[in-house]
Scaffold this motif. Structure first.
Motif, PDB file in Angstrom:
ATOM      1  N   PHE A 128     -15.279  -1.121   1.713  1.00 22.25           N
ATOM      2  CA  PHE A 128     -15.768  -2.632   1.215  1.00 22.25           C
ATOM      3  C   PHE A 128     -15.644  -3.628   2.587  1.00 22.25           C
ATOM      4  N   PRO A 129     -16.906  -4.790   2.765  1.00 21.11           N
ATOM      5  CA  PRO A 129     -16.744  -5.230   3.736  1.00 21.11           C
ATOM      6  C   PRO A 129     -15.403  -5.910   3.791  1.00 21.11           C
ATOM      7  N   GLY A 130     -14.906  -6.662   4.882  1.00 22.23           N
ATOM      8  CA  GLY A 130     -13.572  -6.976   4.757  1.00 22.23           C
ATOM      9  C   GLY A 130     -12.477  -5.856   4.539  1.00 22.23           C
ATOM     10  N   ALA A 131     -12.396  -5.348   4.026  1.00 19.89           N
ATOM     11  CA  ALA A 131     -11.211  -3.635   4.189  1.00 19.89           C
ATOM     12  C   ALA A 131     -10.191  -3.893   5.005  1.00 19.89           C
ATOM     13  N   GLU A 132     -10.804  -4.108   6.300  1.00 21.12           N
ATOM     14  CA  GLU A 132     -10.318  -3.782   7.311  1.00 21.12           C
ATOM     15  C   GLU A 132      -9.134  -4.581   7.097  1.00 21.12           C
ATOM     16  N   MET A 133      -8.976  -5.543   6.711  1.00 19.69           N
ATOM     17  CA  MET A 133      -8.243  -6.806   6.246  1.00 19.69           C
ATOM     18  C   MET A 133      -6.334  -6.190   5.845  1.00 19.69           C
ATOM     19  N   PHE A 134      -6.433  -4.664   5.264  1.00 26.42           N
ATOM     20  CA  PHE A 134      -5.468  -4.028   4.230  1.00 26.42           C
ATOM     21  C   PHE A 134      -4.903  -2.801   5.615  1.00 26.42           C
ATOM     22  N   THR A 135      -5.526  -3.177   6.980  1.00 28.50           N
ATOM     23  CA  THR A 135      -5.190  -2.029   8.004  1.00 28.50           C
ATOM     24  C   THR A 135      -4.745  -2.158   9.268  1.00 28.50           C
ATOM     25  N   LYS A 136      -3.555  -1.826   9.694  1.00 25.62           N
ATOM     26  CA  LYS A 136      -3.419  -2.501  10.819  1.00 25.62           C
ATOM     27  C   LYS A 136      -3.362  -1.163  12.279  1.00 25.62           C
ATOM     28  N   PHE A 137      -3.907  -1.491  13.465  1.00 23.37           N
ATOM     29  CA  PHE A 137      -4.020  -0.817  14.609  1.00 23.37           C
ATOM     30  C   PHE A 137      -4.453   0.092  13.710  1.00 23.37           C
ATOM     31  N   GLU A 138      -5.490   0.361  13.441  1.00 22.36           N
ATOM     32  CA  GLU A 138      -5.882   1.370  12.389  1.00 22.36           C
ATOM     33  C   GLU A 138      -5.359   2.274  11.753  1.00 22.36           C
ATOM     34  N   ARG A 139      -4.101   1.827  11.578  1.00 28.34           N
ATOM     35  CA  ARG A 139      -3.674   2.043  10.174  1.00 28.34           C
ATOM     36  C   ARG A 139      -3.404   1.979   8.872  1.00 28.34           C
ATOM     37  N   ALA A 140      -3.433   2.325   7.794  1.00 26.39           N
ATOM     38  CA  ALA A 140      -3.330   1.680   6.659  1.00 26.39           C
ATOM     39  C   ALA A 140      -2.006   0.824   6.635  1.00 26.39           C
ATOM     40  N   ALA A 141      -2.150  -0.203   6.842  1.00 32.66           N
ATOM     41  CA  ALA A 141      -1.634  -1.190   5.571  1.00 32.66           C
ATOM     42  C   ALA A 141      -1.188  -1.974   4.490  1.00 32.66           C
ATOM     43  N   GLY A 142      -1.965  -1.438   3.991  1.00 30.08           N
ATOM     44  CA  GLY A 142      -1.636  -1.939   2.408  1.00 30.08           C
ATOM     45  C   GLY A 142      -1.726  -3.534   2.653  1.00 30.08           C
ATOM     46  N   ALA A 143      -1.454  -4.135   1.113  1.00 26.16           N
ATOM     47  CA  ALA A 143      -1.326  -5.259   1.628  1.00 26.16           C
ATOM     48  C   ALA A 143       0.453  -6.083   2.389  1.00 26.16           C
ATOM     49  N   PHE A 144       0.469  -4.990   3.447  1.00 25.23           N
ATOM     50  CA  PHE A 144       1.429  -6.086   3.785  1.00 25.23           C
ATOM     51  C   PHE A 144       1.070  -5.961   5.800  1.00 25.23           C
ATOM     52  N   GLN A 145       2.165  -6.455   6.018  1.00 25.91           N
ATOM     53  CA  GLN A 145       2.459  -6.855   7.345  1.00 25.91           C
ATOM     54  C   GLN A 145       1.735  -5.905   8.783  1.00 25.91           C
ATOM     55  N   ASP A 146       2.755  -4.630   7.788  1.00 28.85           N
ATOM     56  CA  ASP A 146       3.306  -3.940   9.620  1.00 28.85           C
ATOM     57  C   ASP A 146       3.026  -2.217   8.406  1.00 28.85           C
ATOM     58  N   PRO A 147       2.354  -1.069   8.697  1.00 29.92           N
ATOM     59  CA  PRO A 147       1.980   0.393   8.930  1.00 29.92           C
ATOM     60  C   PRO A 147       3.582   0.840   8.295  1.00 29.92           C
ATOM     61  N   ASN A 148       4.692  -0.030   9.487  1.00 27.87           N
ATOM     62  CA  ASN A 148       5.805   0.862   9.197  1.00 27.87           C
ATOM     63  C   ASN A 148       6.840   0.350   8.026  1.00 27.87           C
ATOM     64  N   VAL A 149       6.752  -0.729   7.741  1.00 25.87           N
ATOM     65  CA  VAL A 149       6.903  -1.075   6.091  1.00 25.87           C
ATOM     66  C   VAL A 149       6.075  -1.062   5.186  1.00 25.87           C
ATOM     67  N   PHE A 150       4.905  -0.183   5.005  1.00 26.33           N
ATOM     68  CA  PHE A 150       4.338  -0.754   4.339  1.00 26.33           C
ATOM     69  C   PHE A 150       4.806   1.060   3.301  1.00 26.33           C
ATOM     70  N   GLY A 151       4.895   2.296   4.499  1.00 31.20           N
ATOM     71  CA  GLY A 151       5.126   3.338   4.037  1.00 31.20           C
ATOM     72  C   GLY A 151       6.365   3.657   3.231  1.00 31.20           C
ATOM     73  N   PRO A 152       7.051   3.411   3.809  1.00 28.44           N
ATOM     74  CA  PRO A 152       8.652   3.284   3.549  1.00 28.44           C
ATOM     75  C   PRO A 152       8.814   2.504   1.790  1.00 28.44           C
ATOM     76  N   PHE A 153       8.227   1.207   1.355  1.00 25.88           N
ATOM     77  CA  PHE A 153       8.036   1.089   0.250  1.00 25.88           C
ATOM     78  C   PHE A 153       7.281   1.568  -0.960  1.00 25.88           C
ATOM     79  N   LEU A 154       6.590   2.476   0.161  1.00 24.99           N
ATOM     80  CA  LEU A 154       5.466   3.137  -1.130  1.00 24.99           C
ATOM     81  C   LEU A 154       6.898   4.467  -1.747  1.00 24.99           C
ATOM     82  N   THR A 155       8.023   5.504  -0.586  1.00 24.91           N
ATOM     83  CA  THR A 155       8.263   5.679  -1.040  1.00 24.91           C
ATOM     84  C   THR A 155       9.272   6.172  -2.866  1.00 24.91           C
ATOM     85  N   LEU A 156      10.121   5.433  -2.939  1.00 25.00           N
ATOM     86  CA  LEU A 156      10.547   5.064  -4.292  1.00 25.00           C
ATOM     87  C   LEU A 156       9.852   5.423  -5.415  1.00 25.00           C
ATOM     88  N   PRO A 157       8.394   4.639  -5.335  1.00 18.47           N
ATOM     89  CA  PRO A 157       7.347   5.041  -6.702  1.00 18.47           C
ATOM     90  C   PRO A 157       7.390   6.441  -6.585  1.00 18.47           C
TER      91      PRO A 157
END
Length: 411
Positions: A146-175
């Motif tokens: 959707f328009p503006g969806a790129e705000m949820f990516t960083k460096f062409e990598r999914a980051a969700g509502a995080f500033q850094d994909p390298n924190v985003f991935g580990p945050f998802l691990t326990l769930p």
């Protein structure tokens, strides 16, 4: 007599109301931890207020949780001492203030679940909800849904509502690990309820293209499966674990093959899947900085101050042990090492005991072990969910202590 009869229901209702408010307040805090687009994030502001209110109305630090508080305070005192070695403080006071705040969140969650074990379920459900939402945002952002969806990516990598994909991935691990646990141990009729959100979360981890996130989830899943296999003496359950593990591996391989048919994913995956990147092995790359930093730490027992290493060499330490030595001094390093050792030993001691909170402690423990390994190649110092993991494990240790004391009094 009639007055007492009328008071008891009111007290019971009030107690139930307080429990519901407590559960709702904590679940909102955990939910907010999945949305850190800007700092200070709503999580910090909300949790600071929640801890303050809870402290006024009944937050108690038991003798089993007290060592956690002491070690974390000692760790941050090391950081304050390290600040005295700096010629210019710059952002160091704010950095230590955040460290202290996160330390208090770990103690808060440990004290809360120790007093109300039912909060484990509330926390895990809120974390799963946050993970599904932020993973979905990351996936949609990656595909520009959707328009503006790129705000949820960083460096062409999914980051969700995080500033850094390298924190985003580990945050998802326990769930993800918790849903995997439910998938492996739950009723076959409910598998679809766990499989769909697990697929969303795993998709978010994959599209983060975080090597740490991939490795963390994979190692945690293997550890969880091994723990469940060892824990059960049932041959049929063990057979189910093996069969479902094989099926999951096959499905994961098929999903990966399908995803790699997309050129953009294939190119980035090929680049990120390399064990050693250019910035790792360069002359002043990550691995070279490890050696430089440890030699520097031997010459500065009080540390060099928060964030100074990155200012000197252009990149931060990317190693939590080196971070502790340089930013928190030898005192901080010793406190952190004791804290990690105590958590690993105390958590392992209660892993295989049949308690209502055991599934939650087990999931938190295997993910925590993965974070310790991950900390050798990345800085986990200010990861909010790392301190939540600490609190969940120490809360379980406190519950086990009280359980043993109650059993001793009854015998």
């Amino acid at each position: 007599m009639s007055a007492i009869t009328h008071e008891l229901p009111r007290e019971a209702v009030n107690a139930k109301l307080v429990a519901l408010i407590s559960a709702g307040a904590i679940s909102l805090g955990v939910l907010l931890s999945g949305f850190v687009i800007r700092e200070p994030a709503p999580y910090e502001l909300y949790m600071a207020g929640l801890i303050a209110v809870w402290a006024l109305f009944g937050l108690r630090i038991s003798r089993t949780v007290a060592p956690l508080l002491v070690l974390l305070i000692a760790f941050n005192i090391g950081g304050m001492i390290a600040m005295t070695q700096m010629s210019a403080l710059k952002d160091a006071p704010l950095y230590i203030a955040v460290s202290l705040f996160l330390a208090l969140t770990a103690v808060f969650f440990a004290a809360a679940v120790e007093r109300q074990p039912g909060l484990y379920r509330v926390i895990f459900l809120a974390w799963v909800t946050a993970a599904i939402c932020t993973a979905a945002l990351g996936i949609l952002g990656y595909f520009h849904a959707f328009p503006g969806a790129e705000m949820f990516t960083k460096f062409e990598r999914a980051a969700g509502a995080f500033q850094d994909p390298n924190v985003f991935g580990p945050f998802l691990t326990l769930p993800g690990i918790y849903l995997l646990y439910r998938l492996l141990t739950g009723s076959p009729a409910r598998m679809i309820l766990y499989a769909v959100p697990l697929l969303i979360i795993v998709g978010g981890i994959f599209l983060s293209f975080s090597r740490g996130g991939w490795g963390l989830f994979g190692a945690s899943a293997v550890l969880l499966t091994a723990m469940l296999f060892l824990q059960s003496s049932s041959g049929s359950f063990r057979l189910r674990i093996v069969a479902m593990s094989i099926a999951a591996a096959v499905l994961l391989a098929l999903a990966l093959l399908v995803a790699l048919q997309i050129p953009a994913i294939s190119e980035l995956f090929t680049a990120r899947a390399q064990l050693v990147q250019d910035y790792d092995s360069a002359r002043l790359g990550r691995f070279a900085r490890f050696g430089i930093g440890f030699l520097m730490a031997m010459e500065h027992p009080f540390g060099i101050g928060p964030l100074v290493f990155g200012q000197m060499l252009g990149e931060d330490t990317h190693n939590i042990w080196l971070k502790a030595l340089l930013d928190y001094g030898w005192l901080g390093f010793a406190s952190y090492a004791i804290l990690i050792g105590w958590t690993l030993a105390g958590g392992f001691r209660i892993l295989f005991r049949n308690r209502p909170w055991q599934p939650y402690v087990l999931c938190a423990y295997v993910v925590f072990v993965g974070h310790i390994a991950l900390g050798t190649v990345i800085d986990t110092d200010h990861w909010r969910h790392f301190y939540l993991l600490l609190g969940l494990i120490w809360g379980g240790m406190g519950l086990e202590y009280h359980h043993q004391r109650g059993a001793a009094r009854q015998s």
